[in-house]
Design an enzyme around this catalytic site. Structure first.
Site, PDB file in Angstrom:
ATOM      1  N   HIS A  20     -17.512  -0.733   0.315  1.00  0.00           N
ATOM      2  CA  HIS A  20     -18.042   0.838   0.399  1.00  0.00           C
ATOM      3  C   HIS A  20     -19.543   0.562  -0.399  1.00  0.00           C
ATOM      4  CE1 HIS A  20     -13.676   1.254  -1.047  1.00  0.00           C
ATOM      5  NE2 HIS A  20     -14.009   0.072  -1.147  1.00  0.00           N
ATOM      6  N   GLY A 176      -8.634   4.642  -4.204  1.00  0.00           N
ATOM      7  CA  GLY A 176      -8.282   5.150  -5.395  1.00  0.00           C
ATOM      8  C   GLY A 176      -6.824   3.821  -6.118  1.00  0.00           C
ATOM      9  N   GLU A 206      -3.432  -4.487  -4.400  1.00  0.00           N
ATOM     10  CA  GLU A 206      -4.481  -4.620  -4.796  1.00  0.00           C
ATOM     11  C   GLU A 206      -3.622  -4.712  -6.177  1.00  0.00           C
ATOM     12  OE1 GLU A 206      -7.526  -1.979  -5.078  1.00  0.00           O
ATOM     13  OE2 GLU A 206      -8.883  -4.413  -6.092  1.00  0.00           O
TER      14      GLU A 206
HETATM   15 ZN   LIG Z   1     -12.120  -1.578  -1.305  1.00  0.00          ZN
END
Ligand SMILES: [Zn+2]
Length: 339
Positions: A20, A176, A206
């Site tokens: 990111h 998110g 995750e």
């Molecule tokens: Zn990520």
């Protein structure tokens, strides 16, 4: 410290596929940005303290503080250029980078005129890196899954609208909070993005169980981020293997956010030995005190990855990228011939 293996890792042509932009901003760059914007700029010591969080809330706070300093196109250009310099220094030859377009829209009150100048700044950095660093780069427009469907629609349609003019926009993704929103609600948007020629990535498993990974596969996601919980579901492991689904693992990120207890306990080795298309990535390296080369080193130290296995991880990263086959072939040949 094994200098030899570190030099070998640096020489390996590698692709970083889960990164990111906002998560690559180092304390020194944060100070530089603050000097542009603040009457009382943050000091380096203050910037460094901000990155010393020890839980997920602290991580989010730090991430927000950094993102707040990204205001104009020049800020994005600087952040992107610094990121690319660091990638090249690690022997990364290609990167596919998430831009939080969903956050940019949300924070600018949906003023759609802000994004294209910002993107022009990012493109200036990208073309410079191609010329000066021999690094190629694609962008992935990332939406925030818990921001509602119309928000994601805005992000994905922007990617589709801009792609004919900017082929560097390769795909879309969803980040998110998975615990608040899965993948099913985005099925139609993913189909629409695919029809527009965009590649489909997704964060899955995750902070959630294997059902979230099944769901992400079911809506057509081609490449999956984290996939931490697949290890408890043998049927899912088989499915990932049979379909040769690329998985973007981020072990240090998982340890720092507390979803995995240690690097040694990460299922990286199990996935690799099961024959999955495993890639190593760094997610938000500035926040997690790691980078891609360090993830390879930790794989060697904590999971006993041999040189040949590290070579295999690098080859996987090239195969799992969205590069054209001819370029993949050239990098794979380079990896093969590396001593
Ligand atoms: Zn990520």
């Amino acid at each position: 410290m094994d200098d030899d293996i570190q030099a070998f890792i640096r020489r390996l042509p590698k692709a970083e596929l889960h990164l990111h932009l906002e998560g690559t901003i180092m304390p020194a760059t944060l100070v530089e940005l603050s000097q542009r914007h603040d009457t009382a700029p943050i000091t380096l010591a203050e910037a460094e303290a901000l990155y010393q969080f020890n839980d997920f809330t602290g991580f989010i706070e730090a991430f927000k503080a950094v993102t707040r300093q990204l205001i104009g196109p020049d800020d994005y250009e600087l952040a992107a250029w610094r990121m690319m310099q660091r990638l090249a220094a690690q022997g990364v030859v290609h990167a596919e980078v998430y831009i939080s377009v969903g956050v940019i829209y949300m924070w600018r009150n949906h003023d759609i005129t802000v994004f294209e100048p910002i993107f022009a700044g990012l493109e200036r950095a990208r073309t410079r890196a191609e010329r000066e660093l021999n690094l190629s780069l694609y962008w992935i427009f990332d939406a925030v899954r818990h921001f509602t469907i119309p928000e994601a629609e805005r992000v994905f349609r922007k990617a589709a609208e801009m792609r004919p003019k900017f082929p560097s926009i390769i795909g879309i993704g969803l980040g998110g909070d998975e615990r608040r929103c899965g993948s099913e609600p985005f099925r139609a948007l993913y189909a629409e993005a695919r029809a527009a020629g965009l590649r489909l990535t997704n964060h899955a498993g995750e902070t959630t169980g294997p059902e979230a990974i099944w769901e992400a596969l079911d809506i057509g996601s081609e490449r999956l981020g984290h996939v931490l919980s697949a290890v408890v579901d043998p049927k899912l492991m088989e499915e990932l293997k049979t379909r040769n689904i690329a998985i973007e693992l981020n072990p240090s990120s998982n340890v720092r956010t507390g979803v995995c207890t240690s690097f040694a306990k990460h299922p990286l080795r199990q996935y690799f030995d099961a024959g999955l298309l495993v890639t190593l990535n760094s997610d938000d390296p500035a926040f997690f005190g790691s980078d891609l080369a360090n993830e390879y080193l930790l794989a060697h130290e904590e999971h006993n990855f041999t040189r040949d296995e590290l070579r295999q991880l690098a080859a996987n990263s090239i195969r799992a990228s969205f590069l054209p086959d001819s370029i993949k072939g050239a990098y794979l040949a380079q990896i093969d011939s590396l001593k």
